[in-house]
Write an enzyme that holds these catalytic residues in place. Sequence first.
Site, PDB file in Angstrom:
ATOM      1  N   ARG A  13      -0.232 -23.304 -16.272  1.00 54.38           N
ATOM      2  CA  ARG A  13      -1.010 -24.546 -16.156  1.00 54.38           C
ATOM      3  C   ARG A  13      -1.447 -24.987 -17.552  1.00 54.38           C
ATOM      4  NH1 ARG A  13      -3.115 -26.396 -11.126  1.00 54.38           N
ATOM      5  NH2 ARG A  13      -4.234 -27.797 -12.535  1.00 54.38           N
ATOM      6  N   ARG A  40      -1.039 -21.485   3.353  1.00 55.03           N
ATOM      7  CA  ARG A  40      -0.543 -20.695   2.215  1.00 55.03           C
ATOM      8  C   ARG A  40       0.191 -19.447   2.699  1.00 55.03           C
ATOM      9  NH1 ARG A  40      -2.643 -22.516  -2.528  1.00 55.03           N
ATOM     10  NH2 ARG A  40      -4.471 -23.853  -2.413  1.00 55.03           N
ATOM     11  N   SER A  70      -6.415 -21.818  -9.445  1.00 52.54           N
ATOM     12  CA  SER A  70      -6.080 -23.093 -10.078  1.00 52.54           C
ATOM     13  C   SER A  70      -6.247 -24.228  -9.079  1.00 52.54           C
ATOM     14  CB  SER A  70      -4.646 -23.078 -10.606  1.00 52.54           C
ATOM     15  OG  SER A  70      -3.728 -23.071  -9.536  1.00 52.54           O
ATOM     16  N   SER A 118     -15.806 -12.109   7.418  1.00 52.56           N
ATOM     17  CA  SER A 118     -15.299 -11.345   8.562  1.00 52.56           C
ATOM     18  C   SER A 118     -14.433 -10.167   8.126  1.00 52.56           C
ATOM     19  CB  SER A 118     -14.476 -12.262   9.478  1.00 52.56           C
ATOM     20  OG  SER A 118     -13.882 -11.489  10.502  1.00 52.56           O
ATOM     21  N   LYS A 140     -18.195 -18.710  20.841  1.00 53.63           N
ATOM     22  CA  LYS A 140     -17.875 -17.915  22.031  1.00 53.63           C
ATOM     23  C   LYS A 140     -18.080 -18.708  23.334  1.00 53.63           C
ATOM     24  CE  LYS A 140     -18.836 -13.458  19.929  1.00 53.63           C
ATOM     25  NZ  LYS A 140     -19.482 -12.150  20.021  1.00 53.63           N
ATOM     26  N   ASN A 161     -14.767 -13.835  23.750  1.00 51.19           N
ATOM     27  CA  ASN A 161     -14.620 -13.359  22.357  1.00 51.19           C
ATOM     28  C   ASN A 161     -13.186 -12.971  22.032  1.00 51.19           C
ATOM     29  OD1 ASN A 161     -14.402 -10.797  23.584  1.00 51.19           O
ATOM     30  ND2 ASN A 161     -15.148  -9.853  21.700  1.00 51.19           N
ATOM     31  N   ASP A 184     -16.630  -7.713  24.089  1.00 50.06           N
ATOM     32  CA  ASP A 184     -17.912  -7.299  23.501  1.00 50.06           C
ATOM     33  C   ASP A 184     -18.675  -6.376  24.447  1.00 50.06           C
ATOM     34  OD1 ASP A 184     -17.950  -8.562  21.057  1.00 50.06           O
ATOM     35  OD2 ASP A 184     -18.839 -10.411  21.840  1.00 50.06           O
ATOM     36  N   MET A 237     -30.478  -4.291   8.546  1.00 47.69           N
ATOM     37  CA  MET A 237     -29.171  -4.590   7.961  1.00 47.69           C
ATOM     38  C   MET A 237     -29.290  -4.761   6.450  1.00 47.69           C
ATOM     39  SD  MET A 237     -26.642  -7.429   9.488  1.00 47.69           S
ATOM     40  CE  MET A 237     -27.073  -8.922   8.667  1.00 47.69           C
ATOM     41  N   GLN A 296     -14.340  -2.766  20.095  1.00 51.88           N
ATOM     42  CA  GLN A 296     -13.894  -4.090  20.525  1.00 51.88           C
ATOM     43  C   GLN A 296     -12.652  -4.534  19.763  1.00 51.88           C
ATOM     44  OE1 GLN A 296     -13.956  -7.407  19.838  1.00 51.88           O
ATOM     45  NE2 GLN A 296     -14.434  -7.138  17.669  1.00 51.88           N
TER      46      GLN A 296
HETATM   47  P1  NAP Z   1     -28.920 -13.597  17.207  1.00 53.30           P
HETATM   48  O1  NAP Z   1     -28.362 -14.223  18.445  1.00 53.30           O
HETATM   49  O2  NAP Z   1     -29.235 -14.458  16.052  1.00 53.30           O
HETATM   50  O3  NAP Z   1     -30.245 -12.762  17.623  1.00 53.30           O
HETATM   51  C1  NAP Z   1     -31.004 -12.124  16.655  1.00 53.30           C
HETATM   52  C2  NAP Z   1     -32.133 -11.343  17.343  1.00 53.30           C
HETATM   53  O4  NAP Z   1     -32.772 -10.595  16.323  1.00 53.30           O
HETATM   54  C3  NAP Z   1     -33.177 -12.207  17.975  1.00 53.30           C
HETATM   55  O5  NAP Z   1     -33.646 -11.562  19.126  1.00 53.30           O
HETATM   56  C4  NAP Z   1     -34.268 -12.277  16.910  1.00 53.30           C
HETATM   57  O6  NAP Z   1     -35.564 -12.478  17.422  1.00 53.30           O
HETATM   58  C5  NAP Z   1     -34.171 -10.898  16.325  1.00 53.30           C
HETATM   59  N1  NAP Z   1     -34.684 -10.820  14.959  1.00 53.30           N
HETATM   60  C6  NAP Z   1     -34.062 -11.266  13.839  1.00 53.30           C
HETATM   61  N2  NAP Z   1     -34.836 -11.012  12.761  1.00 53.30           N
HETATM   62  C7  NAP Z   1     -35.972 -10.389  13.217  1.00 53.30           C
HETATM   63  C8  NAP Z   1     -37.112  -9.873  12.587  1.00 53.30           C
HETATM   64  N3  NAP Z   1     -37.268  -9.935  11.256  1.00 53.30           N
HETATM   65  N4  NAP Z   1     -38.058  -9.304  13.350  1.00 53.30           N
HETATM   66  C9  NAP Z   1     -37.905  -9.225  14.684  1.00 53.30           C
HETATM   67  N5  NAP Z   1     -36.820  -9.694  15.346  1.00 53.30           N
HETATM   68  C10 NAP Z   1     -35.858 -10.270  14.615  1.00 53.30           C
HETATM   69  O7  NAP Z   1     -27.901 -12.486  16.678  1.00 53.30           O
HETATM   70  P2  NAP Z   1     -26.869 -11.600  17.506  1.00 53.30           P
HETATM   71  O8  NAP Z   1     -25.580 -12.305  17.578  1.00 53.30           O
HETATM   72  O9  NAP Z   1     -27.495 -11.158  18.769  1.00 53.30           O
HETATM   73  O10 NAP Z   1     -26.638 -10.373  16.511  1.00 53.30           O
HETATM   74  C11 NAP Z   1     -27.690  -9.476  16.228  1.00 53.30           C
HETATM   75  C12 NAP Z   1     -27.205  -8.299  15.395  1.00 53.30           C
HETATM   76  O11 NAP Z   1     -26.204  -7.572  16.091  1.00 53.30           O
HETATM   77  C13 NAP Z   1     -26.562  -8.707  14.058  1.00 53.30           C
HETATM   78  O12 NAP Z   1     -27.012  -7.830  13.063  1.00 53.30           O
HETATM   79  C14 NAP Z   1     -25.081  -8.510  14.297  1.00 53.30           C
HETATM   80  O13 NAP Z   1     -24.370  -8.203  13.101  1.00 53.30           O
HETATM   81  C15 NAP Z   1     -25.096  -7.342  15.245  1.00 53.30           C
HETATM   82  N6  NAP Z   1     -23.853  -7.289  16.059  1.00 53.30           N
HETATM   83  C16 NAP Z   1     -23.074  -6.204  15.897  1.00 53.30           C
HETATM   84  C17 NAP Z   1     -21.907  -6.117  16.618  1.00 53.30           C
HETATM   85  C18 NAP Z   1     -21.039  -4.904  16.447  1.00 53.30           C
HETATM   86  O14 NAP Z   1     -19.843  -4.964  16.732  1.00 53.30           O
HETATM   87  N7  NAP Z   1     -21.583  -3.799  15.994  1.00 53.30           N
HETATM   88  C19 NAP Z   1     -21.545  -7.100  17.525  1.00 53.30           C
HETATM   89  C20 NAP Z   1     -22.390  -8.201  17.679  1.00 53.30           C
HETATM   90  C21 NAP Z   1     -23.542  -8.280  16.935  1.00 53.30           C
HETATM   91  P3  NAP Z   1     -36.149 -13.957  17.696  1.00 53.30           P
HETATM   92  O15 NAP Z   1     -35.559 -14.395  18.996  1.00 53.30           O
HETATM   93  O16 NAP Z   1     -37.620 -13.761  17.735  1.00 53.30           O
HETATM   94  O17 NAP Z   1     -35.698 -14.801  16.540  1.00 53.30           O
END
Ligand code: NAP
Length: 492
Positions: A33, A177, A198, A234, A283, A304, A319, A410, A463
Amino acid sequence: MTKLCVALTEKTTDELLAAMHALDRRVDLVEVRLDCMAAYDLRRICSGKDRPIIVTNRPVRQGGLFSGSERRRVAALAKAAALGADHVDVELDAVHLLGQLPAGCARIVSHHDVEGTPDDLESLFRRIRAAGADVTKIVTTARDVADVGPVLALLQRHAARTPLIALSMGEEGLASRVLAAKFGAYLTFASRTSGRESAPGQVPYGQMLDLYRLDRIGADTAVYGVVANPVAHSMSPTVQNAAFAAAGLDAVYLPFKVRNPATFLEAFEPYDLRGLSVTLPHKEAMLPLMDELDELAAGIGAVNTVAIRDGRCYGYNTDVGAAVKAITGAARRAGLLPLARRTVLIVGAGGAARAIAYGLRDTAGRVVIANRTVARAEALARELGLEACGLDDMPACKPDVLVNTTSVGMWPRVEESLVPTSMLRRGMVVFDAVYNPLRTRLLREAEEAGGVTASGLEWFVNQAVAQFELWTGQDARREVLENVVRSRLAGG
Ligand code: NAP
């Protein structure tokens, strides 16, 4: 076979030649380039090259950096051709400025649309051909992943008979790509390394070769991918491509950044799309687009996994089963099966909680959902016929099985946990949906208290295995998938 071309954006001739010589031998071509270079010596570049080169001097109006006179810009291409460049790339609107090229130098005539995808790619293709192109090059910008469809269609119509480069820039264009190789494009571009692109959307050549296995992609390659937004984080492409490679299957798995699942499906179904992982936020939106649903997906209202067979879309939910398998596995180790007389406490009330609550509601004796926002726990509990409480009331539940489905703990906030250590006791099963880190503070404290634990890794791998098996009908090599996840999480 589609060649792999690495576009080099080094600033000086020395840097450029050093970067070229350091490239893997599997890189077929290099694009020089000139517009990215502060100064260059064309004679040294052409005599020092260790593989065929394309010399390009892209103007600002087509996404490059050259802002001087057109005559000077095109004159550099003519000089490169005279000095032994294998290809020069000249824009359609400047092709009249470039005279005859010496034998052995191919004329790539290109058009780059840095705004979007022109409506009529076919007429653009014909105009470029008519302008005397040895290689026709059309580059568009994907504003949406569905914009890739017309680019793949163009490749499908012409690439077998006419040397053609066609691709979409941008993160949404990544599929073009990689799938360039499926349709026999003349070449596809990659960057030398991350941060040296680029053009927007280029991926490092190491990924093209080792992750997407570009040199294995051909006309019969089946296409799979993850539908998400955002999608860049992802792990599924790493995991599923490794699974396909281990099984020796002719398949590639791509990250699709999707805004609208309906237009995505319409755009990609004609191109051997066989299966999809579906994740946030699609989903629920994927569900009505399916021709058939399995009982679980219909019951929980979320798809999913999509398998596409004979033009029909089958929606599944892996899931639920994958999480239940991880939890019951730990319960078995703890001697807590059957769960019919056990209390399960689910912390959180989001999508993950919903999947697990749905999966355990008929097998566990008592399921309680505890959430920071109590109203959300109550709504979910009401829908599934379960109990709800606030986080302060968790100890009173006296759970046998405790499941964290919140993102608390996390990375990078690894020292957080919502569960007081006073709740953790010997023989208790503790499952954490979080898998980064693998051993969260909650799991560490549960183990210290004598509990039996399972990590989010098990859920993730279960899963991924289920998806692979649904798509291919073959047993997945679980250890391959698990090792890939572990190495990704360890920064590999
Ligand atoms: P989500 O729908 O956004 O729900 C998050 C939940 O966490 C809600 O109940 C929320 O409470 C609560 N929360 C977040 N921050 C908080 C805090 N500081 N104090 C108290 N409660 C808190 O998310 P999701 O899809 O269910 O996923 C949740 C977790 O599961 C993620 O870490 C994700 O990576 C994990 N996950 C793992 C897998 C696996 O294959 N291992 C699969 C799916 C998900 P409120 O309702 O009060 O906001």
